[in-house]
Design an enzyme around this catalytic site. Structure first.
Site, PDB file in Angstrom:
ATOM      1  N   SER A   4       0.812  -1.216   0.000  1.00  0.00           N
ATOM      2  CA  SER A   4       0.000   0.000   0.000  1.00  0.00           C
ATOM      3  C   SER A   4       0.853   1.276   0.000  1.00  0.00           C
ATOM      4  CB  SER A   4      -0.896   0.008   1.234  1.00  0.00           C
ATOM      5  OG  SER A   4      -1.555   1.243   1.288  1.00  0.00           O
ATOM      6  N   LYS A  52     -14.386  -4.207   1.940  1.00  0.00           N
ATOM      7  CA  LYS A  52     -15.209  -3.030   1.603  1.00  0.00           C
ATOM      8  C   LYS A  52     -16.706  -3.240   1.858  1.00  0.00           C
ATOM      9  CE  LYS A  52     -11.964  -0.842  -1.502  1.00  0.00           C
ATOM     10  NZ  LYS A  52     -11.665  -0.208  -2.769  1.00  0.00           N
ATOM     11  N   GLU A  87     -25.301   7.933   1.007  1.00  0.00           N
ATOM     12  CA  GLU A  87     -26.161   7.432  -0.076  1.00  0.00           C
ATOM     13  C   GLU A  87     -25.366   6.518  -1.030  1.00  0.00           C
ATOM     14  OE1 GLU A  87     -27.470  10.336  -2.872  1.00  0.00           O
ATOM     15  OE2 GLU A  87     -29.166   9.110  -3.517  1.00  0.00           O
ATOM     16  N   ASP A 132     -14.147   5.869  -3.920  1.00  0.00           N
ATOM     17  CA  ASP A 132     -13.496   5.239  -5.084  1.00  0.00           C
ATOM     18  C   ASP A 132     -14.109   5.740  -6.391  1.00  0.00           C
ATOM     19  OD1 ASP A 132     -11.582   3.611  -3.845  1.00  0.00           O
ATOM     20  OD2 ASP A 132     -13.010   1.987  -3.514  1.00  0.00           O
ATOM     21  N   GLY A 172     -13.624  -7.200 -16.298  1.00  0.00           N
ATOM     22  CA  GLY A 172     -13.679  -7.592 -14.889  1.00  0.00           C
ATOM     23  C   GLY A 172     -14.983  -7.174 -14.233  1.00  0.00           C
ATOM     24  N   TYR A 182      -2.250   0.524 -10.707  1.00  0.00           N
ATOM     25  CA  TYR A 182      -1.385   1.708 -10.603  1.00  0.00           C
ATOM     26  C   TYR A 182       0.079   1.357 -10.306  1.00  0.00           C
ATOM     27  CZ  TYR A 182      -2.781   0.880  -5.777  1.00  0.00           C
ATOM     28  OH  TYR A 182      -3.064   0.289  -4.567  1.00  0.00           O
TER      29      TYR A 182
END
Ligand code: NAP
Length: 280
Positions: free
Chosen positions: A14, A65, A77, A101, A125, A225
């Site tokens: 990370s 998540k 929301e 995200d 995906g 990334y």
């Protein structure tokens, strides 16, 4: 002075602690950001004892998540619609779930001057990140989406979830080696997104297959990334496409998380830190 953190597993690769702490030092803020690599059996204890750490905000990454939502007191929301959360704001002991995200994805297109209204998109995906991408595309006014997915069921579930709120025409194609299957849909698409881990370090030689067609004028967005220039993007650029690296999505989702926690805009600061760390 506050503590912020990231929970997920594993977390060795990370970038978040590095760039968040660099930003806090640059801004002379006495905050600290820590990675909490939690195995699933530790998650319950972590949330039950969270008040011991005096944490002000958390980022959530793979594979929690959706799992963390059960510990929340309030959902934004976006989280209610997507059933996925990557940011928790902790205010007076209450846990409020957000999703930034999708914002990171939208903002990355916006800074390149790319509008989504009326466009057609193609997504490789159908995992967690694809859900944020579908949400951002649908919210931004994309009208048609084609998924090329190893598990089509997951794509259909997210189309149902998000399409309920933002109607969108969608088609799902079972992922196969035969890329003739996607030639026509991909050639009709304006925005093509890789949401699979193909091409991610250390498997940098892999990439989702792209049919042999001209790609000029199309936008290719790779959520991977690391590396910054994936094989997928290099190939697309060599055929005339515009490339966007997932590093921008990472950067803007993080900036938005900071704005939720600290009630200020951090986009310029985060851009400067990413430049300093040679990430953009
Ligand atoms: P995930 O939930 O595990 O989903 C991965 C998706 O890729 C699934 O649809 C999976 O298919 C598919 N897939 C995996 N390997 C494949 C292969 N060899 N061939 C075909 N399909 C394959 O992971 P995620 O959270 O969505 O993350 C996906 C990627 O996006 C990772 O590289 C992650 O680092 C990146 N990401 C970037 C950002 C950012 O800010 N830039 C944010 C989130 C994620 P199955 O469902 O069949 O397994």
């Amino acid at each position: 002075m506050a503590i912020f953190g990231l929970i997920g597993y594993p977390l060795e690769h990370s970038f978040s602690p590095k760039y968040m702490n660099t930003l806090f030092r640059r801004k002379e803020m006495l905050h600290y950001y820590e990675a909490f690599p939690l195995k699933e059996e530790m998650l319950d204890d972590f949330f039950k004892n969270l008040n011991l750490f005096k944490i002000r905000g958390l980022n959530i990454t793979i594979p929690y998540k959706t799992k963390v939502i059960t510990y929340m007191d309030e959902l934004s929301e976006d989280v209610e619609i997507m059933d996925a959360c990557n940011v928790i704001d902790i205010k007076d002991g209450r846990l409020i779930a957000y999703n930034t995200d999708w914002y990171g994805f939208s903002k990355s297109l916006e800074i390149k001057g790319i509008s989504l209204k009326g466009k057609k998109a193609f997504i490789y995906g159908s995992g967690g990140a694809a859900k944020s991408v579908l949400y951002a595309l649908a919210k931004g006014g994309v009208e048609d989406v084609v998924f090329f997915a190893r598990t089509p069921q997951k794509a259909m579930e997210m189309i149902d979830l998000i399409g309920d709120r933002y109607p969108i025409r969608a088609k799902v194609i079972q992922w196969e080696e035969n890329i003739d299957l996607i030639r026509e849909d991909l050639s009709l698409s304006d925005i093509v997104v890789n949401t699979t881990p193909l091409g991610m370090y250390p498997y940098v030689e892999t990439m989702p297959s792209i049919p042999d067609i001209t790609l000029s004028g199309k936008v290719f967005f790779d959520l991977v990334y690391n590396p910054l220039k994936t094989r997928f993007l290099e190939f697309a650029v060599s055929r005339g496409a515009i490339a966007i690296s997932g590093i921008y999505m990472l950067m803007y989702q993080g900036a938005k998380a900071l704005s939720i926690w600290l009630d200020d805009n951090f986009e310029k600061d985060v851009e400067e830190v990413f430049k300093e760390l040679e990430l953009i």
